[in-house]
Design a protein around this motif. Sequence first.
Motif, PDB file in Angstrom:
ATOM      1  N   ARG A 195      11.523  35.386 -41.138  1.00 15.28           N
ATOM      2  CA  ARG A 195      11.476  35.982 -39.802  1.00 15.28           C
ATOM      3  C   ARG A 195      12.618  35.445 -38.941  1.00 15.28           C
ATOM      4  NH1 ARG A 195       5.786  34.993 -37.427  1.00 15.28           N
ATOM      5  NH2 ARG A 195       5.235  33.902 -39.340  1.00 15.28           N
ATOM      6  N   GLY A 196      12.932  34.161 -39.129  1.00 14.78           N
ATOM      7  CA  GLY A 196      14.045  33.566 -38.398  1.00 14.78           C
ATOM      8  C   GLY A 196      15.363  34.201 -38.792  1.00 14.78           C
ATOM      9  N   ALA A 197      15.508  34.505 -40.079  1.00 17.03           N
ATOM     10  CA  ALA A 197      16.739  35.135 -40.558  1.00 17.03           C
ATOM     11  C   ALA A 197      16.924  36.504 -39.900  1.00 17.03           C
ATOM     12  CB  ALA A 197      16.691  35.282 -42.078  1.00 17.03           C
ATOM     13  N   HIS A 198      15.815  37.215 -39.722  1.00 16.47           N
ATOM     14  CA  HIS A 198      15.882  38.531 -39.080  1.00 16.47           C
ATOM     15  C   HIS A 198      16.336  38.405 -37.631  1.00 16.47           C
ATOM     16  CE1 HIS A 198      14.852  42.578 -37.836  1.00 16.47           C
ATOM     17  NE2 HIS A 198      14.102  42.067 -36.877  1.00 16.47           N
ATOM     18  N   VAL A 199      15.762  37.436 -36.905  1.00 17.62           N
ATOM     19  CA  VAL A 199      16.115  37.255 -35.487  1.00 17.62           C
ATOM     20  C   VAL A 199      17.569  36.810 -35.349  1.00 17.62           C
ATOM     21  CG1 VAL A 199      15.603  35.961 -33.380  1.00 17.62           C
ATOM     22  CG2 VAL A 199      13.733  36.770 -34.822  1.00 17.62           C
ATOM     23  N   ARG A 200      17.983  35.875 -36.212  1.00 12.10           N
ATOM     24  CA  ARG A 200      19.373  35.413 -36.160  1.00 12.10           C
ATOM     25  C   ARG A 200      20.344  36.548 -36.463  1.00 12.10           C
ATOM     26  NH1 ARG A 200      17.049  31.197 -39.005  1.00 12.10           N
ATOM     27  NH2 ARG A 200      17.947  31.946 -40.971  1.00 12.10           N
ATOM     28  N   GLY A 201      19.922  37.440 -37.347  1.00 11.78           N
ATOM     29  CA  GLY A 201      20.778  38.558 -37.727  1.00 11.78           C
ATOM     30  C   GLY A 201      21.070  39.508 -36.582  1.00 11.78           C
ATOM     31  N   THR A 202      20.187  39.554 -35.577  1.00 14.80           N
ATOM     32  CA  THR A 202      20.402  40.435 -34.425  1.00 14.80           C
ATOM     33  C   THR A 202      21.354  39.806 -33.410  1.00 14.80           C
ATOM     34  OG1 THR A 202      18.566  39.521 -33.116  1.00 14.80           O
ATOM     35  CG2 THR A 202      18.042  41.304 -34.672  1.00 14.80           C
ATOM     36  N   GLY A 203      21.609  38.494 -33.530  1.00 12.40           N
ATOM     37  CA  GLY A 203      22.453  37.801 -32.558  1.00 12.40           C
ATOM     38  C   GLY A 203      21.728  37.472 -31.274  1.00 12.40           C
ATOM     39  N   ALA A 204      20.402  37.641 -31.268  1.00 10.22           N
ATOM     40  CA  ALA A 204      19.627  37.396 -30.045  1.00 10.22           C
ATOM     41  C   ALA A 204      19.561  35.914 -29.694  1.00 10.22           C
ATOM     42  CB  ALA A 204      18.220  37.958 -30.207  1.00 10.22           C
ATOM     43  N   THR A 205      19.667  35.054 -30.695  1.00  7.85           N
ATOM     44  CA  THR A 205      19.567  33.607 -30.459  1.00  7.85           C
ATOM     45  C   THR A 205      20.942  32.958 -30.450  1.00  7.85           C
ATOM     46  OG1 THR A 205      19.241  33.244 -32.835  1.00  7.85           O
ATOM     47  CG2 THR A 205      17.257  33.442 -31.473  1.00  7.85           C
ATOM     48  N   ILE A 206      21.045  31.843 -29.756  1.00  7.07           N
ATOM     49  CA  ILE A 206      22.306  31.130 -29.660  1.00  7.07           C
ATOM     50  C   ILE A 206      22.750  30.643 -31.040  1.00  7.07           C
ATOM     51  CG2 ILE A 206      21.129  28.959 -29.110  1.00  7.07           C
ATOM     52  CD1 ILE A 206      23.538  28.219 -27.349  1.00  7.07           C
ATOM     53  N   PRO A 207      24.009  30.805 -31.395  1.00  8.74           N
ATOM     54  CA  PRO A 207      24.472  30.347 -32.713  1.00  8.74           C
ATOM     55  C   PRO A 207      24.288  28.843 -32.887  1.00  8.74           C
ATOM     56  CG  PRO A 207      26.086  31.814 -31.699  1.00  8.74           C
ATOM     57  CD  PRO A 207      25.071  31.503 -30.646  1.00  8.74           C
ATOM     58  N   THR A 208      23.903  28.442 -34.079  1.00  9.08           N
ATOM     59  CA  THR A 208      23.688  27.020 -34.356  1.00  9.08           C
ATOM     60  C   THR A 208      24.970  26.219 -34.111  1.00  9.08           C
ATOM     61  OG1 THR A 208      22.006  27.569 -36.002  1.00  9.08           O
ATOM     62  CG2 THR A 208      22.974  25.373 -36.130  1.00  9.08           C
ATOM     63  N   LYS A 209      26.106  26.775 -34.451  1.00  7.44           N
ATOM     64  CA  LYS A 209      27.375  26.083 -34.233  1.00  7.44           C
ATOM     65  C   LYS A 209      27.570  25.757 -32.760  1.00  7.44           C
ATOM     66  CE  LYS A 209      32.359  26.454 -35.063  1.00  7.44           C
ATOM     67  NZ  LYS A 209      33.465  27.313 -35.572  1.00  7.44           N
ATOM     68  N   ARG A 210      27.186  26.657 -31.881  1.00  6.85           N
ATOM     69  CA  ARG A 210      27.307  26.413 -30.428  1.00  6.85           C
ATOM     70  C   ARG A 210      26.348  25.312 -29.996  1.00  6.85           C
ATOM     71  NH1 ARG A 210      29.372  25.256 -26.525  1.00  6.85           N
ATOM     72  NH2 ARG A 210      29.659  26.394 -24.569  1.00  6.85           N
ATOM     73  N   LEU A 211      25.179  25.282 -30.580  1.00  6.56           N
ATOM     74  CA  LEU A 211      24.215  24.222 -30.255  1.00  6.56           C
ATOM     75  C   LEU A 211      24.759  22.849 -30.642  1.00  6.56           C
ATOM     76  CD1 LEU A 211      20.778  25.752 -31.356  1.00  6.56           C
ATOM     77  CD2 LEU A 211      21.521  25.255 -29.024  1.00  6.56           C
ATOM     78  N   LEU A 212      25.394  22.764 -31.798  1.00  2.20           N
ATOM     79  CA  LEU A 212      25.945  21.491 -32.253  1.00  2.20           C
ATOM     80  C   LEU A 212      27.058  21.007 -31.325  1.00  2.20           C
ATOM     81  CD1 LEU A 212      26.048  22.120 -36.109  1.00  2.20           C
ATOM     82  CD2 LEU A 212      24.440  20.688 -34.839  1.00  2.20           C
ATOM     83  N   GLU A 213      27.750  21.933 -30.700  1.00  2.00           N
ATOM     84  CA  GLU A 213      28.843  21.577 -29.792  1.00  2.00           C
ATOM     85  C   GLU A 213      28.345  20.917 -28.517  1.00  2.00           C
ATOM     86  OE1 GLU A 213      31.908  25.208 -31.131  1.00  2.00           O
ATOM     87  OE2 GLU A 213      30.805  25.302 -29.229  1.00  2.00           O
ATOM     88  N   VAL A 214      27.130  21.244 -28.093  1.00  2.00           N
ATOM     89  CA  VAL A 214      26.611  20.676 -26.833  1.00  2.00           C
ATOM     90  C   VAL A 214      25.608  19.544 -27.070  1.00  2.00           C
ATOM     91  CG1 VAL A 214      26.985  22.809 -25.573  1.00  2.00           C
ATOM     92  CG2 VAL A 214      24.758  22.408 -26.650  1.00  2.00           C
ATOM     93  N   ALA A 215      25.298  19.254 -28.348  1.00  2.00           N
ATOM     94  CA  ALA A 215      24.368  18.167 -28.654  1.00  2.00           C
ATOM     95  C   ALA A 215      24.910  16.852 -28.068  1.00  2.00           C
ATOM     96  CB  ALA A 215      24.190  18.049 -30.160  1.00  2.00           C
ATOM     97  N   PRO A 216      24.034  15.928 -27.595  1.00  2.00           N
ATOM     98  CA  PRO A 216      22.587  15.905 -27.810  1.00  2.00           C
ATOM     99  C   PRO A 216      21.761  16.767 -26.861  1.00  2.00           C
ATOM    100  CG  PRO A 216      23.241  13.964 -26.618  1.00  2.00           C
ATOM    101  CD  PRO A 216      24.514  14.703 -26.932  1.00  2.00           C
TER     102      PRO A 216
END
Length: 429
Positions: A238-259
């Motif tokens: 189900r997560g793969a489906h949601v990510r495929g729509t681009g509705a969620t923030i890309p993981t790469k972008r999340l890693l850039e603002v971590a922590p």
Amino acid sequence: MKRFRIAVAVAASAALLLAGCSSDPEGPRADFDPNAAVTLDLAFWGNDTRAGFYKNAIAKFNEKYPNITVNSTFLGFPEFWEKRQIEAAGRDLPDVMQFDYAYLRQYSQNKLLLDLKPYLGKYIKTDGFTESTLGIGVVNGVTTALPIGTNAWAMFTNTALLSKAGVAAYAGGTSWDEYATWMDSVKKAGGGSVWGGSDPTGRIQNFEITLRAGGKNLFNDAGEPQFTKADLTDFWNRGAHVRGTGATIPTKRLLEVAPKSGFGAGLTTSELTWDNFGAGYAGDLGIDASGLAITAPPATTAGAKDLYLKPSMLHAISANTEHPEASALLVDFLLNSKEAGTVFGTNRGLPASSTHLAGVQLDPLSQKILDYESSIKDRLGQAPPVPVVGYGSIEEKFRQLGEELGLGTVTVAQAVDQFFSEMETILKK
């Protein structure tokens, strides 16, 4: 003698640190004298601010029980548990301890904590607790701790960011598909700079409430998984489906603002997490409580009791205390009294006991949390069994694999196999 016991404990191997037996009293003594002079050791984790609160609370306690001397000590969280493990090996734990949920099963199963049931009602009042909150500290049918404060799984939304994007607030409690559609509408309105949220399948708690909607927990009281590879495969697909729509923030972008999280960095308009995270978000975003809303997470099945109250922290008593009755009186005061509520406020979480809460002057954010927990009463079920030993490592593995799924470095099938392999190794330790 005490130093000798600690020296022996330090020399003991890690595998034996919690293998001691106990001399757990069978219950309150008939000859207990509430006026006899006794000294108790109280240990908690925190900082100078919390230490000041405990000092003031103990002073209030001594107005009622001048014969009970309380010696309190505190450390940072990691150091606190390092010291408890040394003391546990020497069967020399403090009489009363602030306790963390993640360690409760380990210490309870090794008979290091007092069975509180014989003291409930007489020395520790239970009127202020609900049946479900009283059950939070039960391990294998034995009450070994009581919650100081509670929190629940929730959704935070950034009202200012939503207003700027021109998107209506998330209604709360919709289906997961409707939540995904809402996130997509935020992404489209944000023009590539704002997203509706992060992939919800990256958090084990979202998997947990999905299971609970079907009447299952992650683990039973024996520490056995209550889900299959098929369950997890379906969830991560189900997560793969949601990510495929681009509705969620890309993981790469999340890693850039971590922590910081995507929400704390002002890049997403929603975040699924525990409801006591609000103060941290407000600090990250530089806003006050008016800029945050708290609502119910999506629901898998309408009417299901999928949510529950989790303790922010608990109080427990050592099984080897020489003063179980006096220790119980101290725990009662710290958990239930209006006086202690006035002293601590929400420093230890939103109070679990209504009589303790009565003394608290709530700040705007704490009031929102209280209102939220009241709003989800119909979705609150019994708390799941106390987390298995090693749960923290299992949760972290789930998060790491969710991150890898987001980056596309593993397939769902590979992630499921890796998770089960890691989980089985941890559970066998």
